[in-house]
Design a protein around this motif. Structure first.
Motif, mmCIF file in Angstrom:
data_model
loop_
_atom_site.group_PDB
_atom_site.id
_atom_site.type_symbol
_atom_site.label_atom_id
_atom_site.label_comp_id
_atom_site.label_asym_id
_atom_site.label_seq_id
_atom_site.Cartn_x
_atom_site.Cartn_y
_atom_site.Cartn_z
ATOM 1 N N ILE A 120 -25.230 32.680 12.417
ATOM 2 C CA ILE A 120 -24.848 33.029 11.115
ATOM 3 C C ILE A 120 -25.726 34.380 10.685
ATOM 4 O O ILE A 120 -26.876 34.345 11.158
ATOM 5 C CB ILE A 120 -25.206 32.019 9.839
ATOM 6 C CG1 ILE A 120 -24.486 30.648 10.473
ATOM 7 C CG2 ILE A 120 -24.804 32.384 8.550
ATOM 8 C CD1 ILE A 120 -24.830 29.562 9.647
ATOM 9 N N ARG A 155 -16.877 36.197 6.353
ATOM 10 C CA ARG A 155 -16.595 34.923 6.030
ATOM 11 C C ARG A 155 -16.765 34.832 4.302
ATOM 12 O O ARG A 155 -15.989 34.185 3.873
ATOM 13 C CB ARG A 155 -17.516 33.858 6.452
ATOM 14 C CG ARG A 155 -17.490 32.494 5.696
ATOM 15 C CD ARG A 155 -18.108 31.344 6.744
ATOM 16 N NE ARG A 155 -16.987 31.101 7.765
ATOM 17 C CZ ARG A 155 -15.718 30.342 7.314
ATOM 18 N NH1 ARG A 155 -15.596 29.827 6.237
ATOM 19 N NH2 ARG A 155 -15.007 30.436 8.521
ATOM 20 N N ASP A 156 -17.833 35.527 3.719
ATOM 21 C CA ASP A 156 -17.836 35.223 2.421
ATOM 22 C C ASP A 156 -18.951 36.638 1.945
ATOM 23 O O ASP A 156 -19.580 37.215 2.811
ATOM 24 C CB ASP A 156 -18.611 33.840 2.018
ATOM 25 C CG ASP A 156 -18.146 33.469 0.730
ATOM 26 O OD1 ASP A 156 -17.734 34.246 -0.284
ATOM 27 O OD2 ASP A 156 -17.962 32.314 0.544
ATOM 28 N N SER A 177 -17.319 34.932 17.383
ATOM 29 C CA SER A 177 -17.436 33.731 17.074
ATOM 30 C C SER A 177 -18.520 33.803 15.661
ATOM 31 O O SER A 177 -18.944 32.635 15.023
ATOM 32 C CB SER A 177 -17.603 32.638 17.748
ATOM 33 O OG SER A 177 -19.006 32.894 18.320
ATOM 34 N N GLN A 183 -20.477 25.679 4.503
ATOM 35 C CA GLN A 183 -19.085 26.038 4.796
ATOM 36 C C GLN A 183 -19.256 26.630 6.416
ATOM 37 O O GLN A 183 -18.464 26.382 7.139
ATOM 38 C CB GLN A 183 -18.586 27.106 4.121
ATOM 39 C CG GLN A 183 -18.063 26.130 2.769
ATOM 40 C CD GLN A 183 -17.461 27.338 1.691
ATOM 41 O OE1 GLN A 183 -17.011 28.424 1.952
ATOM 42 N NE2 GLN A 183 -17.718 27.106 0.288
ATOM 43 N N ALA A 184 -20.246 27.318 6.426
ATOM 44 C CA ALA A 184 -20.601 28.108 7.920
ATOM 45 C C ALA A 184 -20.917 27.098 8.855
ATOM 46 O O ALA A 184 -20.235 27.338 10.086
ATOM 47 C CB ALA A 184 -21.614 29.172 7.626
ATOM 48 N N LEU A 234 -13.036 41.680 4.975
ATOM 49 C CA LEU A 234 -12.034 40.377 5.082
ATOM 50 C C LEU A 234 -11.305 41.107 6.606
ATOM 51 O O LEU A 234 -11.209 39.931 7.241
ATOM 52 C CB LEU A 234 -11.325 40.111 4.095
ATOM 53 C CG LEU A 234 -11.713 39.419 2.995
ATOM 54 C CD1 LEU A 234 -10.814 39.149 1.938
ATOM 55 C CD2 LEU A 234 -12.414 38.073 3.466
ATOM 56 N N VAL A 275 -17.771 25.301 9.904
ATOM 57 C CA VAL A 275 -17.113 25.990 10.783
ATOM 58 C C VAL A 275 -17.472 26.076 12.094
ATOM 59 O O VAL A 275 -16.892 25.857 13.146
ATOM 60 C CB VAL A 275 -16.644 27.289 10.354
ATOM 61 C CG1 VAL A 275 -16.008 28.279 11.332
ATOM 62 C CG2 VAL A 275 -16.005 27.632 8.942
ATOM 63 N N VAL A 299 -21.930 36.541 6.454
ATOM 64 C CA VAL A 299 -21.901 36.691 4.845
ATOM 65 C C VAL A 299 -22.419 37.949 4.424
ATOM 66 O O VAL A 299 -23.594 38.435 4.732
ATOM 67 C CB VAL A 299 -22.754 35.502 4.437
ATOM 68 C CG1 VAL A 299 -22.686 35.710 2.840
ATOM 69 C CG2 VAL A 299 -22.281 34.157 5.010
ATOM 70 N N GLY A 337 -13.593 40.455 9.552
ATOM 71 C CA GLY A 337 -13.813 38.985 9.708
ATOM 72 C C GLY A 337 -14.979 38.453 9.076
ATOM 73 O O GLY A 337 -15.494 37.339 9.615
ATOM 74 N N GLN A 390 -20.598 33.675 12.346
ATOM 75 C CA GLN A 390 -20.125 33.512 10.674
ATOM 76 C C GLN A 390 -21.054 34.420 9.969
ATOM 77 O O GLN A 390 -22.426 34.438 9.727
ATOM 78 C CB GLN A 390 -20.628 32.206 10.319
ATOM 79 C CG GLN A 390 -20.023 31.175 11.131
ATOM 80 C CD GLN A 390 -18.638 31.095 11.114
ATOM 81 O OE1 GLN A 390 -17.654 31.263 10.008
ATOM 82 N NE2 GLN A 390 -17.757 31.381 12.206
#
Length: 526
Positions: free
Chosen positions: A51, A100-101, A76, A118-119, A95, A122, A80, A98, A78
Motif C-alpha cells: 500500500i 484506489r482512493d 498490484s 478496503q485495501a 483514477l 483487495v 491512496v 489506477g 494499492q
C-alpha cells in the motif's frame, strides 16, 4: 504483515499518519517513508510495498507522476492519494492511473481505517486468486504429462477415438494438421546389461524428451520396453522431401546423443508425413517397421527411403484391410491365409533380420487390434518384444491373431445372447396377447428370417413352439387354480377360439382341458 509506504514532503505528516495507523492496526504494517517523489519511486522499486499513501504536491517529481512510474513496475500496489486541497481536480487523472482512493489532510481516523481495510481486502483477494491460480497451474503441470502419455499411447496402440483424442489435444493446445512419427529402438540386452538399461531408462527418457521437445516441439511417448516414440509436427512451409532430410538429421543427432551420453547404440525409424490423428498413427507403424535395416542393426532409416529403394514395395493398405475384413466377418480360414501371406512377405524367405520382421508384424497386429476395438495393444507390444527368435515371434503373432478372432466370436455370442434375452423378456410380457414372430423380430431390430434362426439356435425350439409351451403351462396353472372356467382360461392365455385351444392343449398335454381338470380334481384332497 503488510508493507506501507508513506510519501509526503512534511515529516510531521508522515510521522503522524504512521502513529495513527499503528494505533488502529497494531503490528499489521511495516512502514517506509519518502520525502519526495523520487525517493518514493526508489523505495517502491526496492521494497515493493503493498500500500502507498502518496501526497499529490511534493517537490521535484509530483505525486501523480510518481504514481505513474510506480504502477508501471508494481501494477498490484494499492495507492491512496493525500492532499491538503480539494482533490476533485485530480480525481479523473488519478483514477485513470489506477489510484484506489483519496484522503484530505488532515485525515480522520475513521477514514484512514476504512481506506486501509478496503485495501487489505483487495490484497487478500488478489492473494487468494493468485494462490488458486498457482494451485491450478501446479495441477496442470502434473496433468499435462499424463495427457501427453495418454495421447501418444492412443496413437501407438491405434485407439484413435475422435472425441477423447481431441479433448487431450485441446488440453495440450495442439493444432497440428500434418506430422510424422519417429521411433527410437534400443538394443535388447540380456542379463546385467539389460538391468543397467532398466536403471537408466528414466534418465534416457528425460534426456530424449528434453532434447527433442526443445528442437522439434514434439509429443514424447513413454519408454515402453526398449522403444520410445516421438510424434513431430510438420513445420509450416516445409516440403515433404526437405522435411525427410531434416528428420534424418534429427535422427542422427539423437543417435549421437545416446551414444555419447549413455554409450548405447540405437536404431531410429522415421515414418512418412501424414495428415490427421489416423495419419500419425499409421506413421508410427511405419517408423516401427523400419527401426532396423537389412545391413546394419543400429542406424537411422526413413520409411520412404526404404520403400522407394530398389526392389522393395510397401505392404498394400488394401491387403491389410482385407485381412481386417476377414477378421470382422469371423472368417477364420481366410484370416489365417491372408495373415500367412503377409507374414511371408515380411520375412522375404528369411532374408530380413528379426528386428525388421518384428516391427512389421507389430505394426500389423496393432492395426488389427484397433480395427476390432481390442484394448490389447500394450500386451501385443510386450509379447512380440519378448520374442527372441523367428519361430517364437511367428508363434506369438499367430497366437494373437487367434485371440483377436476369439474375442470377436465371444463378442458376437454375447450380442446374440443379449438379443435373445431381450426377445424372451418381450415374449414373457406379450405371450397372452396376439403376438407374432414378426413383431418380436422388429422389437429386437432383426429381420424375421435371421431372428427365427437365432431364436431356434438359442432356445432349442421354434418361436411358435416356445409360445405354445408358455401358453399351455399357464393354462395348466389356471385350470389347477379352479377359479376360471375353460372358456375364460382360453382367452386369458392368448387364444381366441376355445375349440382351437382345446386341440392345441390336447396335442401338448395328451388330453383335453376338460380331462385335465377332471384328473386334477380326482388327485386333489377330498
Amino acid at each position: 504483515m503488510y508493507r506501507l509506504l508513506i510519501a509526503d514532503d512534511e515529516a510531521l505528516e508522515r510521522e503522524g499518519l504512521e502513529l495513527m495507523i499503528r494505533h488502529i492496526f497494531p503490528d499489521e504494517f511495516e512502514f517506509l517513508h519518502a520525502e519526495n517523489g523520487r525517493k518514493a519511486i526508489q523505495l517502491a522499486e526496492e521494497h515493493r510495498p503493498d500500500i502507498i499513501f502518496m501526497d499529490i504536491k511534493m517537490p521535484g517529481i509530483q505525486g501523480l507522476e510518481a504514481v505513474r512510474q510506480i504502477l508501471s513496475k508494481l501494477p498490484s500496489a494499492q495507492i491512496v492519494m493525500i492532499t491538503a486541497h480539494d482533490y476533485f481536480s485530480y480525481a479523473k487523472e488519478g483514477l485513470l492511473l489506477g489510484v484506489r482512493d483519496y484522503l484530505l489532510k488532515p485525515a480522520r481516523r475513521e477514514e484512514v481505517a476504512d481506506v486501509l481495510k478496503q485495501a487489505i481486502a483487495v490484497i487478500q483477494e488478489e492473494k487468494r486468486r493468485r494462490n488458486e491460480q498457482l494451485e491450478l497451474q501446479e495441477k496442470l503441470a502434473h496433468l499435462l504429462p499424463l495427457a501427453e502419455n495418454e495421447l501418444t499411447l492412443m496413437l501407438m496402440l491405434e485407439h484413435v477415438q475422435g472425441l477423447e483424442l481431441e479433448q487431450l489435444a485441446g488440453l495440450l493446445e495442439l493444432q497440428w494438421s500434418k506430422g510424422y512419427a519417429m521411433v527410437l529402438s534400443f538394443p535388447r540386452h540380456s542379463g546385467a546389461a539389460w538391468e543397467e538399461f532398466q536403471q537408466a531408462k528414466r534418465e534416457i527418457y528425460e534426456t530424449v524428451k528434453q532434447f527433442a521437445k526443445a528442437g522439434l516441439g514434439c509429443l514424447a511417448g513413454p519408454l515402453i520396453g526398449h522403444q520410445l516414440a516421438l510424434f513431430i509436427p510438420l513445420p509450416p512451409g516445409r516440403t515433404g522431401y526437405s522435411q525427410r532430410v531434416s528428420s534424418m538429421d534429427w535422427g542422427e543427432r539423437l543417435r549421437t546423443l545416446m551414444e555419447q551420453r549413455f554409450g548405447l547404440p540405437v536404431s531410429i525409424g522415421i515414418g512418412s508425413i501424414r495428415e490427421g490423428w489416423d495419419g500419425l498413427s499409421r506413421s508410427y507403424r511405419e517408423a516401427v517397421r523400419v527401426c532396423a535395416d537389412h545391413h546394419d542393426s543400429f542406424s537411422v532409416h526413413h520409411y520412404d527411403d526404404i520403400i522407394h529403394s530398389s526392389g522393395q514395395t510397401a505392404v498394400s493398405l488394401d491387403e491389410e484391410k482385407r485381412l481386417l475384413d476377414a477378421l470382422l466377418q469371423r472368417s477364420k480360414q481366410e484370416a489365417l491365409e491372408r495373415f500367412s501371406m503377409l507374414y511371408a512377405y515380411f520375412e522375404q524367405d528369411g532374408e530380413r533380420p528379426l528386428p525388421v520382421v518384428r516391427g512389421e508384424v507389430t505394426g500389423l497386429l496393432l492395426f488389427l487390434a484397433r480395427g476390432v476395438h481390442s484394448a490389447a495393444g500394450a500386451e501385443i507390444l510386450a509379447s512380440l518384444s519378448a520374442a527372441e527368435d523367428p519361430a517364437s515371434l511367428r508363434l506369438s503373432a499367430e497366437s494373437w491373431l487367434e485371440r483377436l478372432l476369439h474375442s470377436l466370436e465371444q463378442e458376437q455370442e454375447h450380442n446374440r445372447s443379449h438379443v435373445h434375452q431381450r426377445a424372451l423378456l418381450y415374449i414373457s410380457q406379450k405371450y397372452k396377447e396376439d403376438i407374432s414372430m414378426e413383431q418380436t423380430a422388429e422389437y429386437v431390430n432383426l429381420s424375421p428370417h435371421y431372428f427365427s434362426k437365432l431364436f431356434r439356435q438359442h432356445a432349442g425350439e421354434t418361436f411358435i413352439d416356445y409360445i405354445t409351451r408358455l401358453r399351455i403351462n399357464e393354462a395348466k396353472r389356471l385350470i389347477a387354480g379352479d377359479q376360471l372356467n375353460l372358456k375364460e382360461i382360453c382367452y386369458e392365455v392368448g387364444y381366441k377360439d376355445p375349440n382351437y385351444f382345446s386341440r392345441v392343449f390336447k396335442k401338448a398335454a395328451g388330453m383335453t382341458p376338460s380331462e385335465f381338470r377332471q384328473q386334477h380334481e380326482k388327485q386333489g384332497p377330498c
